[in-house]
Design a protein around this motif. Structure first.
Motif, short mmCIF file in Angstrom:
data_model
loop_
_atom_site.label_atom_id
_atom_site.label_comp_id
_atom_site.label_asym_id
_atom_site.label_seq_id
_atom_site.Cartn_x
_atom_site.Cartn_y
_atom_site.Cartn_z
N VAL A 126 33.36 15.91 17.00
CA VAL A 126 34.62 15.68 17.53
C VAL A 126 35.20 16.89 17.24
CG1 VAL A 126 35.36 14.06 15.97
CG2 VAL A 126 36.52 14.19 18.11
N TYR A 127 36.36 17.33 17.99
CA TYR A 127 37.03 18.35 17.60
C TYR A 127 38.62 18.05 17.67
CZ TYR A 127 32.93 21.06 18.44
OH TYR A 127 31.53 21.51 18.49
N LEU A 128 39.50 18.61 16.84
CA LEU A 128 40.92 18.56 17.05
C LEU A 128 41.56 19.75 16.90
CD1 LEU A 128 43.20 16.43 17.18
CD2 LEU A 128 43.47 16.77 14.61
N ASP A 129 41.91 20.34 18.28
CA ASP A 129 42.73 21.79 18.31
C ASP A 129 44.36 21.37 18.18
OD1 ASP A 129 40.08 22.26 20.60
OD2 ASP A 129 40.79 23.73 18.93
N MET A 130 44.76 21.97 17.07
CA MET A 130 46.13 21.67 16.65
C MET A 130 46.77 22.92 17.08
SD MET A 130 45.51 19.46 13.13
CE MET A 130 44.83 20.91 12.54
N HIS A 131 47.95 23.17 17.65
CA HIS A 131 48.72 24.23 18.07
C HIS A 131 50.28 23.81 17.80
CE1 HIS A 131 45.43 26.05 19.97
NE2 HIS A 131 45.13 24.93 20.67
N SER A 132 51.10 24.93 17.86
CA SER A 132 52.49 24.53 17.43
C SER A 132 52.70 23.84 16.27
CB SER A 132 53.09 24.10 18.68
OG SER A 132 52.95 25.03 19.85
N LEU A 133 51.96 24.06 15.12
CA LEU A 133 52.09 23.34 13.93
C LEU A 133 53.43 23.30 13.21
CD1 LEU A 133 48.16 23.94 12.74
CD2 LEU A 133 49.25 21.81 12.89
N LYS A 134 53.52 22.17 12.72
CA LYS A 134 55.11 21.96 12.10
C LYS A 134 54.74 21.54 10.68
CE LYS A 134 56.90 20.22 16.41
NZ LYS A 134 57.64 19.16 16.92
N PRO A 135 55.73 21.80 9.89
CA PRO A 135 55.51 21.34 8.41
C PRO A 135 55.24 19.89 8.37
CG PRO A 135 57.37 22.79 8.64
CD PRO A 135 56.91 22.62 9.96
N GLU A 136 55.77 18.85 9.10
CA GLU A 136 55.48 17.42 9.14
C GLU A 136 54.20 17.29 9.67
OE1 GLU A 136 58.12 19.18 10.83
OE2 GLU A 136 58.73 18.33 12.66
N ASP A 137 53.33 18.27 10.09
CA ASP A 137 52.06 17.97 10.22
C ASP A 137 51.09 18.08 9.12
OD1 ASP A 137 52.26 19.91 13.44
OD2 ASP A 137 52.26 17.75 13.23
N THR A 138 51.76 18.39 7.73
CA THR A 138 50.98 18.66 6.49
C THR A 138 50.52 17.21 6.25
OG1 THR A 138 52.32 20.68 6.12
CG2 THR A 138 51.27 19.27 4.38
N ALA A 139 49.17 17.23 6.05
CA ALA A 139 48.46 15.88 5.51
C ALA A 139 47.04 16.19 5.31
CB ALA A 139 48.90 14.87 6.83
N VAL A 140 46.58 15.00 4.69
CA VAL A 140 45.09 15.12 4.70
C VAL A 140 44.51 14.61 6.01
CG1 VAL A 140 43.11 14.32 3.59
CG2 VAL A 140 45.12 14.99 2.18
N TYR A 141 43.76 15.16 6.85
CA TYR A 141 43.27 14.48 8.17
C TYR A 141 41.89 14.07 7.86
CZ TYR A 141 47.32 16.83 10.68
OH TYR A 141 48.26 17.05 11.02
#
Length: 120
Positions: free
Chosen positions: A77-92
């Motif tokens: 499974v893939y997760l393509d992340m765009h327009s990333l924001k500082p609030e996306d900072t986390a352990v995934y």
């Protein structure tokens, strides 16, 4: 069964990253598979996932920016992340509901987590 995640890192705000998660082991079927994240001091939350019915669900905070996809043959499974924001900072974390054979069992599995940091 193991879930192994790849692709985290440091990216500037507005940037993109792709995460991958591969399932391995004596797997009969994968019923659902997707991604959660946990930021410091916060609870783990769903980011995006395929459900057992094959549909996709997304957290409101990532709709329109993140896309979950999969390759069933590669159990990935893939997760393509765009327009990333500082609030996306986390352990995934990768998550999957998997049926095994020999003997038959059904359990929820978690990957080891991969750090995503969005910062300038």
């Amino acid at each position: 069964v193991q879930l192994q995640a790849f692709g985290g890192g440091l990216v500037q705000p507005g940037g993109s990253l792709r995460l991958s998660c591969v399932a391995s082991g004596t797997i009969s079927s994968i019923n659902s598979m997707g991604w959660y994240r946990q930021a410091p001091g916060k609870q783990r939350e769903l980011v995006a996932s395929f459900t057992s019915g094959g549909s996709t669900i997304y957290a409101d905070s990532v709709k329109g920016r993140f896309t979950v996809s999969r390759d069933n043959a590669r159990r990935t499974v893939y997760l393509d992340m765009h327009s990333l924001k500082p609030e996306d900072t986390a352990v995934y974390y990768c998550n999957a509901d998997i049926e095994r054979y020999g003997p038959w069992t059904r359990n929820t599995y978690w990957g080891q987590g991969t750090q995503v940091t969005v910062s300038s």
